[in-house]
Design a protein around this motif. Structure first.
Motif, mmCIF file in Angstrom:
data_model
loop_
_atom_site.group_PDB
_atom_site.id
_atom_site.type_symbol
_atom_site.label_atom_id
_atom_site.label_comp_id
_atom_site.label_asym_id
_atom_site.label_seq_id
_atom_site.Cartn_x
_atom_site.Cartn_y
_atom_site.Cartn_z
ATOM 1 N N UNK A 178 -0.344 -2.731 -4.971
ATOM 2 C CA UNK A 178 0.073 -4.394 -5.505
ATOM 3 C C UNK A 178 1.663 -3.930 -5.567
ATOM 4 N N UNK A 179 2.154 -2.806 -5.898
ATOM 5 C CA UNK A 179 3.609 -2.156 -5.481
ATOM 6 C C UNK A 179 3.719 -1.941 -3.806
ATOM 7 N N UNK A 180 2.945 -1.575 -3.357
ATOM 8 C CA UNK A 180 3.259 -1.433 -1.692
ATOM 9 C C UNK A 180 2.900 -3.035 -0.928
ATOM 10 N N UNK A 181 1.914 -3.573 -1.373
ATOM 11 C CA UNK A 181 2.124 -4.601 -0.989
ATOM 12 C C UNK A 181 3.812 -5.630 -0.596
ATOM 13 N N UNK A 182 4.329 -5.465 -2.313
ATOM 14 C CA UNK A 182 5.401 -6.262 -2.459
ATOM 15 C C UNK A 182 7.035 -5.729 -1.121
ATOM 16 N N UNK A 183 6.617 -4.267 -1.852
ATOM 17 C CA UNK A 183 8.076 -3.703 -0.822
ATOM 18 C C UNK A 183 7.295 -4.042 0.842
ATOM 19 N N UNK A 184 6.283 -4.007 1.083
ATOM 20 C CA UNK A 184 6.397 -4.511 2.856
ATOM 21 C C UNK A 184 6.593 -5.466 2.806
ATOM 22 N N UNK A 185 6.623 -6.547 1.927
ATOM 23 C CA UNK A 185 6.495 -8.007 2.183
ATOM 24 C C UNK A 185 8.341 -8.235 2.410
#
Length: 463
Positions: free
Chosen positions: A341-348
């Motif tokens: 979830x952290x990774x996806x947020x940072x990609x966004x």
């Protein structure tokens, strides 16, 4: 000290299965990602997706080949160490294994040559079809293996023919055996775990490339695809865990009690987050959520959960082992949800590539899904003990009558030597392929792709 043939035979089977089980989840998980990546290539004609797919196929092939080599050994062990088991339930257990060879392995191997060598010999759509068939074959292979194991957990659709030493189990309903009470939920839980493991392999390698500032476009897109798959799969596992707990509570209540270290039958049974248990004093300690286990298995906080005291002591599993491996699996599952979830947020937010600390965590995180799948297997299989077929045949009664402890010990040593060599060969191949990396995308080819998109009116930013 005399050697115990049962302990040695169980250790040998655990060794071979746990080593083998490293590879199929990688194949199943990366197979799904290959289908997604190549589908994007066929739809968009973007050369980045082509090079990406070609690279990950090499990683898939390395895992697939070692998985096949290590899986063959287990079938021989049924004849050498577990002859009584093979004679007693071989008619049933052999059916899904035969189906796996006919319907799954042939499908995988039949299209594998096109997957590996057919890029320039067939059309992109035909190659994509071959990729889909190999991925489907790997999933179907997992299905039939889970069917065989699930029947051992919840045996149905059989009857016993003969008496005494000639007694054996026979199938009365093939599809009833296939879809026994635990097959569907255990298969789904296993396959989703494989999707997580395969995704984290791609996440790990992609993070490594981003840290090294190599193969940026392929690494960035691979990271995005695999993070999404890993997050969705990880978030789905607690739902499956809820359904699975209800199935275990109904058909294997002693296993459920061992999962949570419950000795007394009680309502409002707590769910332990972390802790430990002592079977000698029949006590469990740690951080717990009151009533949550009752709610998990009965959708009611006042639901009564059976404790281990309801069962004879000689039918208890190794409670401490089951408790710790089960909770380690659950804890890792929560980690997967959080970190993806952290990774996806940072990609966004377009900041992932700048977070070196997170990329380093992603690189080493590839080991955690492997551990989670291993812990899950241990808790499921150790939780079934002392039964090899639950409620029907005990493990101690399933051994070969003629095999000696010394013979099993010698074969264990030989297996360990071979497996260590295979492991280093696997690491060497992966290391070589990862260091070499994917083929670089031709800049003129990529520019042509975006010019075509621009002429067609598509958004041209490389996202």
């Amino acid at each position: 000290m005399s050697l115990d043939v049962e302990i040695l035979a169980r250790f040998q089977f655990a060794l071979t299965i746990m080593f083998h089980y490293i590879f199929p989840p990688f194949s199943i998980g990366t197979g799904l990602l290959l289908v997604i990546m190549e589908s994007l290539y066929v739809r968009t004609k973007n050369p980045v997706y082509e090079k990406m797919t070609r690279f990950w196929i090499k990683i898939f092939a390395a895992n697939f080949s070692i998985g096949v080599a290590t899986g063959i050994v287990m079938e021989f062990e049924f004849g050498t160490n577990w002859a009584t088991y093979s004679r007693y339930v071989g008619d049933i257990f052999g059916s899904p294994l035969a189906a796996e060879g006919i319907f799954a392995f042939f499908l995988e191997s039949g299209f594998l040559a096109i997957l590996l060598f057919g890029w320039d010999k067939v059309s992109p759509r035909v190659h994509l079809f071959a990729t889909c068939m190999v991925a489907l074959g790997s999933i179907m292979s997992g299905f039939w293996i889970v069917v065989a194991n699930s029947w051992m957990q919840t045996p149905t659709a059989f009857h016993i023919v003969g008496e005494g030493l000639n007694a054996r189990a026979e199938i009365t309903d093939f599809w009833g055996m296939v879809f026994n009470p635990s097959t569907v939920i255990r298969f789904t839980h296993t396959i989703v775990g494989a999707f997580i493991q395969g995704s984290f392999l791609v996440i790990s390698v992609s993070a490594y490339y981003l840290l090294k500032e190599k193969h940026y476009e392929i690494a960035r897109r691979s990271m995005r695809i695999s993070l999404i798959v890993a997050f969705v799969a990880s978030a789905f596992q607690p739902v499956l865990g809820h359904i699975h707990a209800q199935e275990v509570a109904e058909y294997q209540p002693a296993k459920l009690a061992a999962f949570e270290g419950h000795y007394e039958t009680q309502k409002q049974a707590p769910l332990y987050i972390i802790g430990g248990t002592d079977p000698e004093t029949k006590s469990t300690y740690g951080i717990k959520v009151p009533g949550m286990l009752s709610f998990l298995v009965g959708d009611d906080f006042d639901h009564e959960v059976k404790g281990l005291n309801e069962f004879p002591r000689d039918e208890w599993p190794n409670v401490s082992l089951v408790f710790q491996t089960y909770h380690a699996m659950v804890a890792l599952g929560m980690y997967f949800i959080g970190i993806t979830a952290i990774g996806i947020i940072l990609i966004y937010l377009k900041k992932l590539a700048t977070k070196k600390w997170l990329l380093k965590i992603f690189v080493i995180s590839v080991i955690f899904p492997v551990l989670a799948n291993q812990f899950g297997w241990i808790s499921a299989e150790a939780g079934r003990q002392p039964w090899i077929v639950y409620g029907l045949l005990k493990t101690s009664d399933a051994l070969s009558k003629s095999v000696a402890a010394e013979e099993v010990l010698i074969s264990i040593i030989m297996f360990m030597i071979v497996y260590i060599l295979l492991f280093f060969v696997w690491i060497y191949i992966l290391n070589k392929e990862i260091k070499h990396g994917p083929e670089e995308v031709d800049l003129d080819q990529e520019t042509d792709y975006y010019h075509r998109k621009e002429r067609l009116g598509f958004f041209t930013r490389k996202d």
